[in-house]
Scaffold this active site. Structure first.
Site, PDB file in Angstrom:
ATOM      1  N   GLY A  36      42.861 -34.029 -16.737  1.00  0.00           N
ATOM      2  CA  GLY A  36      42.011 -34.843 -15.311  1.00  0.00           C
ATOM      3  C   GLY A  36      42.318 -33.484 -14.724  1.00  0.00           C
ATOM      4  O   GLY A  36      42.663 -32.029 -15.569  1.00  0.00           O
ATOM      5  N   THR A  99      50.749 -38.166 -27.627  1.00  0.00           N
ATOM      6  CA  THR A  99      50.937 -38.555 -26.009  1.00  0.00           C
ATOM      7  C   THR A  99      49.734 -40.297 -26.047  1.00  0.00           C
ATOM      8  O   THR A  99      50.647 -41.331 -25.819  1.00  0.00           O
ATOM      9  CB  THR A  99      49.022 -38.157 -24.989  1.00  0.00           C
ATOM     10  OG1 THR A  99      49.394 -36.831 -25.683  1.00  0.00           O
ATOM     11  CG2 THR A  99      49.495 -38.344 -23.912  1.00  0.00           C
ATOM     12  N   TYR A 153      41.791 -41.600 -33.124  1.00  0.00           N
ATOM     13  CA  TYR A 153      42.249 -41.754 -31.685  1.00  0.00           C
ATOM     14  C   TYR A 153      42.409 -43.378 -32.184  1.00  0.00           C
ATOM     15  O   TYR A 153      42.625 -44.084 -31.657  1.00  0.00           O
ATOM     16  CB  TYR A 153      41.139 -41.748 -31.183  1.00  0.00           C
ATOM     17  CG  TYR A 153      40.953 -41.545 -29.951  1.00  0.00           C
ATOM     18  CD1 TYR A 153      41.528 -41.933 -28.966  1.00  0.00           C
ATOM     19  CD2 TYR A 153      39.070 -42.412 -29.541  1.00  0.00           C
ATOM     20  CE1 TYR A 153      41.578 -42.145 -27.178  1.00  0.00           C
ATOM     21  CE2 TYR A 153      39.565 -43.194 -27.868  1.00  0.00           C
ATOM     22  CZ  TYR A 153      40.261 -42.363 -26.895  1.00  0.00           C
ATOM     23  OH  TYR A 153      40.169 -43.201 -25.909  1.00  0.00           O
TER      24      TYR A 153
END
Ligand code: UDP
Length: 328
Positions: A36, A99, A153
């Site tokens: 971000g 994360t 992922y």
């Protein structure tokens, strides 16, 4: 209402923050700025009508103390903080898993502790290597071997889904899972491989558009504000709790044709350059050849009907990127 958005300085999170601020709500953002950027929310921070209703914390969701304070303060949580983008995952394999799994575990634990409604952003990656269409929420999943890191992922986000559904079953947590298909719009960066900003940037610079493989792989693209609309409704709807929903577009297009459309809509003089996957990603990479969502479930529950078509999306992205010379 007070809304916490993890990953609120990211591409989708910043649009979600904007929509809630437009609504008159208070928005709390936690973002570690890994993918971000403060640029994404700069226009919100400087708008006087929003200044007293926007609170930004630059921190990781792995910081349990700060997250506890934020979840305790807010009425609703949207969990978007995650390692995203195929290139980012391949470049940061360990960090991505931590994360995505540990971060979501903390968010869910705290939402459960404080009994807060929460939406978990998942991904169409969880479906794995299917080629049939459309993909529906109850489909089986097929992954490649663990030596091919792309699948880490999918596997980590699938674990997030299991944790969310386990909380719903065991404690009645008001949690909803949204599986996002390719979401696009202004503020998305091409830096982590996302195809539309990447190719639009190349077209605006009149460079060759890099199409991976033979360009026959297909995707659908959803405009970010259509996705945000769905998030805001799903997190409030009791019938959505404990459920998984696809959110995606309906216009299937091959990446080769997408490249041609981008050249036409931007009026670029670029050509198309086909790049073999092993040159683009190394030999461990496998692409998904087709990815089209079935959206009946979300359409039925909240009337989701993505109205922004591809040419309109491309026009918005091109005009945004034309005005930004610093974009990758
Ligand atoms: N792609 C491409 N050129 C690029 C970036 C991506 O041809 O510069 C392809 C990629 O191989 C995939 C599709 O575009 O087939 C969508 O890629 P993206 O990373 O945006 O999303 P994915 O659907 O792979 O998560």
């Amino acid at each position: 209402m007070r809304v916490l958005i993890s990953g609120g300085a990211g591409f989708i999170g910043s649009h979600l923050a904007e929509a809630y601020l437009e609504n008159g709500d208070e928005v709390y953002i936690i973002d570690d700025l890994s993918t971000g950027s403060l640029d994404n929310i700069a226009h919100l921070k400087t708008k006087s009508a929003y200044q007293k209703r926007l609170f930004v914390h630059i921190d990781t969701i792995l910081n349990r103390d700060i997250l506890m304070e934020l979840v305790g303060t807010c009425d609703v949580v949207h969990h978007l903080a995650a390692a995203v983008g195929v290139e980012f995952i391949l470049d940061h394999p360990m960090e991505s898993i931590t994360t995505n799994i540990q971060g979501t575990e903390i968010v869910l634990e705290l939402c459960n502790k404080f009994k807060k409604r929460v939406l978990i952003a998942s991904t169409s990656e969880v479906y794995g290597k299917h080629t049939h269409a459309p993909l529906v929420e109850t489909d089986n999943i097929i992954y490649g071997p663990s030596s091919k890191f792309r699948w880490s992922y999918a596997a980590s986000k699938l674990m997030d889904e299991f944790m969310a559904l386990a909380y719903f079953r065991t404690t009645g947590l008001n949690v909803t899972v949204a599986r996002l298909f390719n979401t696009v719009g202004p503020r998305q960066t091409g830096a982590y491989g996302m195809v539309i900003p990447r190719l639009v940037g190349q077209a605006l610079r009149n460079e060759p558009l890099t199409v991976y493989g033979d360009g026959k792989q297909t995707r659908t693209f959803t405009y970010v504000r259509d996705v945000v609309w769905a998030f805001m409704r799903l997190v409030e709807n009791p019938e959505a709790f404990g459920q998984v929903f696809n959110i995606g577009g309906v216009e299937e297009i091959s990446i080769g044709d997408l490249a041609k459309r981008i050249i036409t809509v931007s009026g670029s003089s670029s050509t198309i350059q086909f790049i073999p996957y092993d040159k683009a990603f190394g030999k461990d990479f496998e692409d998904m050849q087709r990815r089209v969502p079935g959206i009946e479930k979300v359409r039925k529950l909240i009337g989701f009907d993505p109205k922004t078509h591809l040419d309109a999306i491309l026009t918005k992205v091109i005009s945004y990127m034309r005005n930004r010379t610093d974009i990758v």
